[in-house]
Design an enzyme around this catalytic site. Structure first.
Site, PDB file in Angstrom:
ATOM      1  N   ARG A 122       0.904  -1.169   0.000  1.00 23.07           N
ATOM      2  CA  ARG A 122       0.000   0.000   0.000  1.00 23.07           C
ATOM      3  C   ARG A 122       0.921   1.191   0.000  1.00 23.07           C
ATOM      4  NH1 ARG A 122      -2.475   4.106  -0.613  1.00 23.07           N
ATOM      5  NH2 ARG A 122      -4.336   4.766   0.534  1.00 23.07           N
ATOM      6  N   HIS A 125       1.770   7.135   1.608  1.00 23.10           N
ATOM      7  CA  HIS A 125       0.640   8.054   1.474  1.00 23.10           C
ATOM      8  C   HIS A 125       0.335   8.703   2.818  1.00 23.10           C
ATOM      9  CE1 HIS A 125      -1.354   4.551   3.259  1.00 23.10           C
ATOM     10  NE2 HIS A 125      -2.351   5.357   3.606  1.00 23.10           N
ATOM     11  N   HIS A 127      -3.198  11.091   4.905  1.00 27.85           N
ATOM     12  CA  HIS A 127      -4.602  11.513   4.794  1.00 27.85           C
ATOM     13  C   HIS A 127      -5.002  12.337   6.002  1.00 27.85           C
ATOM     14  CE1 HIS A 127      -4.645   7.762   7.036  1.00 27.85           C
ATOM     15  NE2 HIS A 127      -4.296   7.099   5.958  1.00 27.85           N
ATOM     16  N   GLU A 131      -5.635   6.946  11.526  1.00 24.05           N
ATOM     17  CA  GLU A 131      -5.854   5.572  11.041  1.00 24.05           C
ATOM     18  C   GLU A 131      -5.549   4.569  12.143  1.00 24.05           C
ATOM     19  OE1 GLU A 131      -4.112   4.516   7.212  1.00 24.05           O
ATOM     20  OE2 GLU A 131      -3.356   2.639   8.042  1.00 24.05           O
ATOM     21  N   HIS A 170       2.913   7.234   5.752  1.00 30.43           N
ATOM     22  CA  HIS A 170       3.099   5.824   6.109  1.00 30.43           C
ATOM     23  C   HIS A 170       2.941   4.922   4.906  1.00 30.43           C
ATOM     24  CE1 HIS A 170      -1.149   6.875   6.526  1.00 30.43           C
ATOM     25  NE2 HIS A 170      -1.465   5.600   6.344  1.00 30.43           N
ATOM     26  N   GLU A 193     -10.500   5.387   1.750  1.00 24.98           N
ATOM     27  CA  GLU A 193      -9.199   4.802   1.404  1.00 24.98           C
ATOM     28  C   GLU A 193      -8.883   5.046  -0.073  1.00 24.98           C
ATOM     29  OE1 GLU A 193      -7.224   3.270   3.690  1.00 24.98           O
ATOM     30  OE2 GLU A 193      -5.640   2.934   2.202  1.00 24.98           O
TER      31      GLU A 193
HETATM   32 MN    MN Z   1      -3.374   5.132   5.485  1.00 23.48          MN
END
Ligand code: MN
Ligand code: MN
Length: 414
Positions: A122, A125, A127, A131, A170, A193
């Site tokens: 993943r 990124h 946000h 989380e 992360h 997401e």
């Molecule tokens: Mn995340």
């Protein structure tokens, strides 16, 4: 329903004459409001369903098809499931999610169910929302940088948590041999997401001259960057954890871990009928916006009647089959069936209990958008109010009230 008829029915039921008593009292048993509700107050002809229906869906939610006669009112739909959410599938893994758009009852948090195969990444990124996550399968490597430039790299396995504060960059990567699956809970009901700030997007939308000047290398170094984002992609499995840690150590070390071994902690409550394990900011220090409980209920067990004064409860059913009834003012009472992968919301301060209706353990994760877990247990309350006061509410012998369980976080055996 008048109290006398209900009491006589309960007495008859205890004597084994349930059916006869039910027939005799059909007009008044169950919903004490008029008109009475429930199959017990209906007839076979009126109960049948000649119209179109999906047996697969109906069989998953039998209490919606045939609610207990004590259910009443027009509760909103408090059930949903990852089993009905569309997946976004890419090389390296997949994800499906439930924001307030997919599950309007969830007003505090959104949820993501993600799988990363061995080596699946993943991408780096960040946000707006914090989380929180629970690992449910396999192993995963997390990398993160805090706001003071200190890196954190850790491997987690089933039962472990992580928490990434809002805006902290992360990445996640599935480890061999089985990759990983996990649940993410964002502390914002609208965080998606599928809409996060991606490092590949930023580089693709920055002039090469600026990239060269920013990183102090020739602009040509960026000639081969991807022009579309990666989001989830297949990568190479990482090397030893110690090597990754050594590679990022120059920024210093974080004061508190961003991971927590929830299912390895000592239960805060354990009875013959199950156990409850907790993680909130008192133990998992960095998790300042999310408190969590894992409730394990053995077959026949009952997670006792209770409520949470400080936050909505967002549930993720990890395993087993069960049933929950949610009580609200009105009165309203809604009974819902659950199996693995299902999700529920219990709005703040609404009473609820969970029954294990299956043959294996039920395991439910309960999430609260708050720094500290709080609950009020009904039995704990009634045993810590003056017995004569309580007895007058229920026309019950005070000596019986003294036998009620008198501690919170209760689970009663079957
Ligand atoms: Mn995340
Ligand atoms: Mn609860």
């Amino acid at each position: 329903m008048d109290q006398l008829s209900r009491r006589s029915l309960l007495a008859l039921g205890a004597a084994g004459s349930v059916l006869a008593a039910a027939q005799a009292q059909a007009a008044s048993f169950g919903n004490p409001d008029a008109p009475p509700q429930g199959a017990i107050n209906s007839t076979p002809g009126a109960l049948s369903e000649p119209g179109p229906r999906s047996p697969a869906l109906q069989d998953q939610l039998p209490s919606f098809q045939n609610p207990p006669a004590t259910d009443v009112g027009n509760s909103p739909l408090l059930w949903s499931s990852f089993n009905i959410m569309p997946k976004r599938v890419q090389g390296g893994g997949w994800a499906r999610q439930m924001t307030a758009a997919e599950f309007p009852a969830s007003r505090a948090v959104s949820g993501v169910n993600m799988r990363l195969g061995p080596g699946g990444i993943r991408e780096l990124h960040w946000h707006l929302a914090g989380e929180w996550a629970l690992m449910t399968n396999g192993r995963c490597r997390i990398t993160m940088l805090d706001a003071e430039g200190r890196a954190y790299v850790e491997d987690v396995g089933a039962g472990d948590l992580w928490f990434i504060p809002p805006g902290f960059p992360h990445s996640l990567q599935g480890l061999g041999p089985d990759g990983c699956e996990f649940l993410i809970v964002f502390d914002d009901a609208f965080q998606s997401e599928f809409n996060t700030l991606l490092v590949t997007d930023w580089l693709a939308h920055t002039p090469p001259q600026v990239l060269g000047q920013n990183f102090g290398v020739p602009p040509e170094a960026f000639a081969r960057i991807p022009l579309q984002d990666l989001w989830i992609f297949q990568g190479k499995e990482p090397g030893p954890l110690a090597a990754d840690r050594a590679a990022v150590a120059s920024g210093g070390t974080v004061p508190e871990p961003f991971t927590f071994p929830l299912t390895a902690t000592k239960p805060v409550k354990e009875t013959a009928a199950g156990r409850i394990q907790l993680a909130d900011s008192r133990t998992f220090k960095v998790s300042t916006t999310i408190a969590a409980a894992i409730e394990t209920i053995k077959p026949g067990g009952l997670r006792q009647m209770h409520w949470h004064p400080n936050a909505d409860e967002w549930q993720y059913w990890i395993k087993g089959r069960g049933r929950m009834t949610v009580f609200d003012a009105g009165p309203r009472a809604e009974t819902i069936d659950f199996q693995a992968g299902d999700v529920a919301v219990v709005p703040r301060s609404q009473g609820h209990y969970i029954q294990n209706t299956g043959s294996e353990e039920v395991q439910v994760l309960a999430i609260f958008k708050t720094a500290q877990y709080q609950e009020v247990d009904l039995s704990d309350w009634l045993t810590h109010a003056p017995p004569e006061l309580v007895a007058q509410h229920f026309n019950i012998d005070p000596a019986l009230i003294a036998r009620f369980p008198d501690t919170p976080l209760g689970i009663q055996p079957g």
